[in-house]
Structures are given as structure tokens and as C-alpha cells.
Design a protein around this motif. Structure first.
Motif, PDB file in Angstrom:
ATOM      1  N   ARG A   1      14.130   6.655   8.522  1.00 33.26           N
ATOM      2  CA  ARG A   1      13.707   8.055   8.155  1.00 33.26           C
ATOM      3  C   ARG A   1      14.867   8.912   8.024  1.00 33.26           C
ATOM      4  NH1 ARG A   1      10.461   6.700  12.877  1.00 33.26           N
ATOM      5  NH2 ARG A   1      11.720   7.826  14.560  1.00 33.26           N
ATOM      6  N   PHE A   2      16.132   8.434   8.732  1.00 33.14           N
ATOM      7  CA  PHE A   2      17.573   9.219   8.386  1.00 33.14           C
ATOM      8  C   PHE A   2      17.759   9.107   6.611  1.00 33.14           C
ATOM      9  CE2 PHE A   2      21.908   8.709   7.247  1.00 33.14           C
ATOM     10  CZ  PHE A   2      22.348   9.775   7.465  1.00 33.14           C
ATOM     11  N   LEU A   3      17.641   7.677   6.220  1.00 35.53           N
ATOM     12  CA  LEU A   3      17.875   7.319   4.885  1.00 35.53           C
ATOM     13  C   LEU A   3      17.071   7.932   4.045  1.00 35.53           C
ATOM     14  CD1 LEU A   3      18.896   3.624   5.577  1.00 35.53           C
ATOM     15  CD2 LEU A   3      20.653   5.508   4.923  1.00 35.53           C
ATOM     16  N   ASP A   4      15.628   8.133   4.239  1.00 38.45           N
ATOM     17  CA  ASP A   4      14.743   8.769   3.387  1.00 38.45           C
ATOM     18  C   ASP A   4      14.369   8.140   2.171  1.00 38.45           C
ATOM     19  OD1 ASP A   4      12.668  10.806   3.067  1.00 38.45           O
ATOM     20  OD2 ASP A   4      13.914  12.215   2.677  1.00 38.45           O
ATOM     21  N   GLY A   5      14.420   7.100   2.030  1.00 42.11           N
ATOM     22  CA  GLY A   5      14.188   6.466   0.796  1.00 42.11           C
ATOM     23  C   GLY A   5      12.724   6.361   0.305  1.00 42.11           C
ATOM     24  N   THR A   6      12.199   5.953  -0.832  1.00 45.44           N
ATOM     25  CA  THR A   6      11.123   5.889  -1.514  1.00 45.44           C
ATOM     26  C   THR A   6      10.910   4.286  -1.784  1.00 45.44           C
ATOM     27  OG1 THR A   6      11.137   8.003  -2.457  1.00 45.44           O
ATOM     28  CG2 THR A   6       9.547   6.338  -3.238  1.00 45.44           C
TER      29      THR A   6
ATOM     30  N   GLN B   1       0.883  -1.288  -0.149  1.00 47.44           N
ATOM     31  CA  GLN B   1      -0.192   0.130   0.038  1.00 47.44           C
ATOM     32  C   GLN B   1       1.008   1.306   0.094  1.00 47.44           C
ATOM     33  OE1 GLN B   1      -2.209  -0.382   3.439  1.00 47.44           O
ATOM     34  NE2 GLN B   1      -3.827  -1.791   2.544  1.00 47.44           N
ATOM     35  N   ASN B   2       2.072   1.242   0.288  1.00 50.07           N
ATOM     36  CA  ASN B   2       2.952   2.173   0.529  1.00 50.07           C
ATOM     37  C   ASN B   2       3.938   2.457  -0.643  1.00 50.07           C
ATOM     38  OD1 ASN B   2       2.382   3.987   3.079  1.00 50.07           O
ATOM     39  ND2 ASN B   2       2.253   1.706   3.498  1.00 50.07           N
ATOM     40  N   ILE B   3       3.791   1.581  -1.846  1.00 47.59           N
ATOM     41  CA  ILE B   3       4.636   1.470  -2.997  1.00 47.59           C
ATOM     42  C   ILE B   3       4.637   3.088  -3.397  1.00 47.59           C
ATOM     43  CG2 ILE B   3       5.031   0.863  -5.225  1.00 47.59           C
ATOM     44  CD1 ILE B   3       4.411  -2.167  -4.193  1.00 47.59           C
TER      45      ILE B   3
ATOM     46  N   ASN C   1       5.974   6.742   7.278  1.00 47.33           N
ATOM     47  CA  ASN C   1       5.343   5.611   8.081  1.00 47.33           C
ATOM     48  C   ASN C   1       6.044   4.658   8.640  1.00 47.33           C
ATOM     49  OD1 ASN C   1       2.513   6.164   6.757  1.00 47.33           O
ATOM     50  ND2 ASN C   1       3.660   5.572   4.835  1.00 47.33           N
ATOM     51  N   SER C   2       7.603   4.817   8.661  1.00 45.56           N
ATOM     52  CA  SER C   2       8.447   3.830   9.292  1.00 45.56           C
ATOM     53  C   SER C   2       8.650   4.354  11.028  1.00 45.56           C
ATOM     54  CB  SER C   2       9.746   3.943   8.636  1.00 45.56           C
ATOM     55  OG  SER C   2      10.623   3.121   9.300  1.00 45.56           O
ATOM     56  N   PRO C   3       8.434   3.323  11.794  1.00 46.42           N
ATOM     57  CA  PRO C   3       8.956   3.571  12.937  1.00 46.42           C
ATOM     58  C   PRO C   3      10.443   3.351  13.264  1.00 46.42           C
ATOM     59  CG  PRO C   3       8.519   1.190  12.890  1.00 46.42           C
ATOM     60  CD  PRO C   3       7.945   1.804  11.569  1.00 46.42           C
ATOM     61  N   SER C   4      11.292   3.250  12.373  1.00 43.10           N
ATOM     62  CA  SER C   4      12.736   3.039  12.549  1.00 43.10           C
ATOM     63  C   SER C   4      13.340   4.603  12.301  1.00 43.10           C
ATOM     64  CB  SER C   4      13.074   2.372  11.552  1.00 43.10           C
ATOM     65  OG  SER C   4      14.722   2.420  11.440  1.00 43.10           O
ATOM     66  N   PRO C   5      14.069   5.050  13.360  1.00 38.56           N
ATOM     67  CA  PRO C   5      14.774   6.389  12.913  1.00 38.56           C
ATOM     68  C   PRO C   5      15.909   6.130  12.029  1.00 38.56           C
ATOM     69  CG  PRO C   5      14.589   5.708  15.262  1.00 38.56           C
ATOM     70  CD  PRO C   5      14.198   4.525  14.734  1.00 38.56           C
TER      71      PRO C   5
END
Length: 146
Positions: free
Chosen positions: A27-32, A11-13, A20-24
Motif C-alpha cells: 500500500r505504501f509503494l502504491d503500484g499498478t 482480475q486486478n490487472i 486490494n492488498s493485505p500488505s502495508p
């Protein structure tokens, strides 16, 4: 039994993982998120200034982090709600990526055992050149994902 983790990723493709990530770290890497199927994920990253070494190319530690992070997500697509932790990560660095370049990171679960998962990952640039590749083992923990 439905695979809610895989459904979530699918659903997040096309969306930023950071949203939507719980992982810091994610979030730092900021990928798609580009693709997700059971046992495989593909993520696109843009190499940013805070991801490079003094030679202004993708830092090996950041490349390893990209691989490790999406492989963790990939194991989660297998549908069990248990957290796996990396036991080892062997990375081969084969080419460089510069600031501003897009890289595709793709993972694949090779074997999913009761306690150990074995996976592979690779990073390629937009031209398909192999930047880095890895193999890894992850072990199931007593932590459950909520």
C-alpha cells in the motif's frame, strides 16, 4: 485444481495494488499491476518524494523493497497457499530514477522447489534502461494464507 491466487491477480490487472492488498508495504509503494502470469508479475510505480534519497533519486532500500514485494506476490501466483519468506536478496543498482519517473518492476520465478523458491527481478525506466536487478531465495513457512 484451479489457481485462485493467479486468477485474483489477473482480475486486478490495471488496478492499484493498494486497493486490494493485505500488505502495508504494498500500500505504501502504491503500484499498478500491469501483468500477471504463473511465475511472473509486472508492476508500475511512480517514484515519489518519500521514495528518494538526499540526491533526489530512488533510494536503494525502496528499490529493494519494490523487488522483494513483487517477488513475494509472484511466488504466490504459483498456486500454493503457503507463505514464503525471503532468505536473501542480492540487488545490483545500475542506474538512477528521479522523482516523477515511472518504473516497471518485473519478477520471474526461476525454480520452485518444495521448500525453497529462487527468483529474479528487475527495475527498468520507461525507456527500458535497467535501474536495478536482483536474485533472491525464499523459504516456505508454516504460515498459511487465508
Amino acid at each position: 485444481m484451479s489457481n485462485t491466487a493467479l486468477a485474483f491477480f489477473q482480475q486486478n490487472i490495471g488496478k492499484r495494488i493498494a486497493d486490494n492488498s493485505p500488505s502495508p508495504v504494498a500500500r505504501f509503494l502504491d503500484g499498478t499491476l500491469i501483468a500477471a502470469e504463473e511465475g511472473s508479475i509486472t508492476v508500475e510505480y511512480i517514484v515519489k518524494e518519500n521514495m528518494v534519497n538526499p540526491a533526489h533519486i530512488l533510494h536503494g532500500g525502496i528499490a529493494a523493497t519494490m523487488l522483494d514485494d513483487i517477488i513475494g506476490m509472484t511466488v504466490f501466483t504459483m498456486g500454493n497457499n503457503v507463505f514464503y519468506s525471503t532468505v536473501n536478496l542480492s540487488v545490483d543498482y545500475l542506474f538512477s530514477a528521479k522523482i516523477g519517473e515511472k518504473v516497471l518492476v518485473k519478477s520471474r520465478v526461476v525454480r520452485m522447489g518444495k521448500k525453497i523458491a529462487h527468483a529474479e527481478g528487475e527495475i527498468r525506466n520507461e525507456n527500458g534502461v535497467l535501474i536495478a536487478k536482483c536474485t533472491t531465495n525464499l523459504v516456505v513457512t508454516s504460515n498459511t494464507i487465508k
